[in-house]
Write an enzyme that holds these catalytic residues in place. Structure first.
Site, PDB file in Angstrom:
ATOM      1  N   ASP A  16       1.028  -1.246   0.048  1.00  0.00           N
ATOM      2  CA  ASP A  16      -0.116   0.067   0.178  1.00  0.00           C
ATOM      3  C   ASP A  16       0.820   1.004  -0.022  1.00  0.00           C
ATOM      4  O   ASP A  16       1.942   1.385   0.788  1.00  0.00           O
ATOM      5  CB  ASP A  16      -1.034   0.064   1.163  1.00  0.00           C
ATOM      6  CG  ASP A  16      -2.067   0.812   1.119  1.00  0.00           C
ATOM      7  OD1 ASP A  16      -2.239   1.665  -0.057  1.00  0.00           O
ATOM      8  OD2 ASP A  16      -2.788   1.252   2.311  1.00  0.00           O
ATOM      9  N   HIS A  22      -8.174  -0.475  -9.330  1.00  0.00           N
ATOM     10  CA  HIS A  22      -8.092   0.697  -8.562  1.00  0.00           C
ATOM     11  C   HIS A  22      -7.054   1.494  -8.650  1.00  0.00           C
ATOM     12  O   HIS A  22      -6.831   2.723  -8.455  1.00  0.00           O
ATOM     13  CB  HIS A  22      -7.953  -0.401  -7.082  1.00  0.00           C
ATOM     14  CG  HIS A  22      -7.685   0.836  -6.019  1.00  0.00           C
ATOM     15  ND1 HIS A  22      -8.627   1.605  -5.573  1.00  0.00           N
ATOM     16  CD2 HIS A  22      -6.375   0.816  -5.202  1.00  0.00           C
ATOM     17  CE1 HIS A  22      -8.279   2.246  -4.299  1.00  0.00           C
ATOM     18  NE2 HIS A  22      -6.810   1.929  -4.382  1.00  0.00           N
TER      19      HIS A  22
END
Length: 282
Positions: free
Chosen positions: A119, A192
């Site tokens: 992330d 995404h």
């Protein structure tokens, strides 16, 4: 309001008091002030883009708006330092505030989220950080500050883990093991990674700094990601959420939302340290 003002003015001293106990722990606290109390707390001109979080409703999912006047983003390599700072902070604030949400996050392996992916890969680095998150001459009164958007997402890990690794990778837009960027599907469904990439009308990319943290409790079955986005321009994060929840093109929403649900959504402005310090001079 005087208690809030005096506490915010002394936040740097309070942080130093805790940080000195272990200078290697990288203790820090960022203060965000919400739109509804900005005028009363700061008595300063409003940042040009500051307004309450606007809910984003798509055909399948909604980014909800939730209340919040003050944000304290507390972080360190040691949990006890965060605990002690929070204890002293709330003691000073006393009955002047009421707690809406407290989320304790943690680093998960090599900066991965609980879905198993790295992330923050797209975060700016080096000198690009300040240019991406700090307001500059375009809004002189707010210069040195940053817009902050927070959302608390919970994940359906059982459904997510039922997918094959290849399906997960197509949704995220990166390989799971080595974090290599992937092309989007020929069908037009964007990943995404693509939907969270924002360009203006000239084709220039606008970055934000994501300081997301996993959180959860296996015992209670709660698994999530606390999204914390810092940006020089609030519209960048707002456009990102539009693309995710409404879709680009509309109707093709971010499929990550089929497994991740936002429970909160709040916007703040984190002013410069000098502005905070000035709140103590009535």
């Amino acid at each position: 309001m005087s208690t809030v003002r005096s506490t915010l003015a002394s936040i740097d001293d309070l942080a130093k008091n805790v940080a000195i106990r272990d200078l290697n722990a990288s203790f820090a606290c960022t203060v965000g002030i919400g739109s509804n109390i900005w005028d009363a707390v700061t008595r300063q001109p409003r940042p040009a883009e500051l307004h309450p979080f606007a809910a984003v409703k798509g055909a399948a999912h909604t980014a909800i708006s939730s209340p919040g006047d003050l944000l304290f983003h507390i972080r360190a390599e040691r949990r006890d330092l965060c605990f002690e700072f929070e204890r002293q902070l709330l003691e000073r604030l006393g009955g002047a505030v009421s707690l809406v949400d407290e989320t304790v996050g943690f680093r998960y392996f090599d900066v991965r989220d609980l879905l198993g992916f790295v992330d923050g890969t797209a975060n700016p680095v080096g000198s690009a950080v300040g240019a991406s998150i700090l307001v500059a001459d375009e809004d002189a009164a707010a210069a040195g500050g940053s817009y902050v958007v927070v959302q608390k997402y919970v994940h359906d890990l059982r459904a997510w883990r039922a997918l094959r690794a290849e399906q997960q990778e197509a949704i995220i837009g990166r390989t799971k093991c080595d974090n290599v960027e992937l092309e989007d599907a020929a069908s037009g469904q964007r990943s995404h990674k693509t939907l969270a990439t924002i360009e203006d009308e000239s084709g220039d990319a606008h970055e934000i700094l994501r300081d997301n943290m996993p959180f959860g409790s296996p015992g209670s079955g709660e698994f999530g990601t606390y999204f914390i986005g810092y940006a020089r321009r609030l519209w960048v994060i707002e456009r990102m959420l539009q693309r995710m929840f409404v879709g680009d093109p509309p109707g093709l929403h971010d499929r990550l939302l089929d497994f991740s649900t936002p429970l909160t959504g709040t916007t703040f402005f984190a002013p410069s340290a000098s502005l905070l310090a000035s709140l103590g001079s009535d």
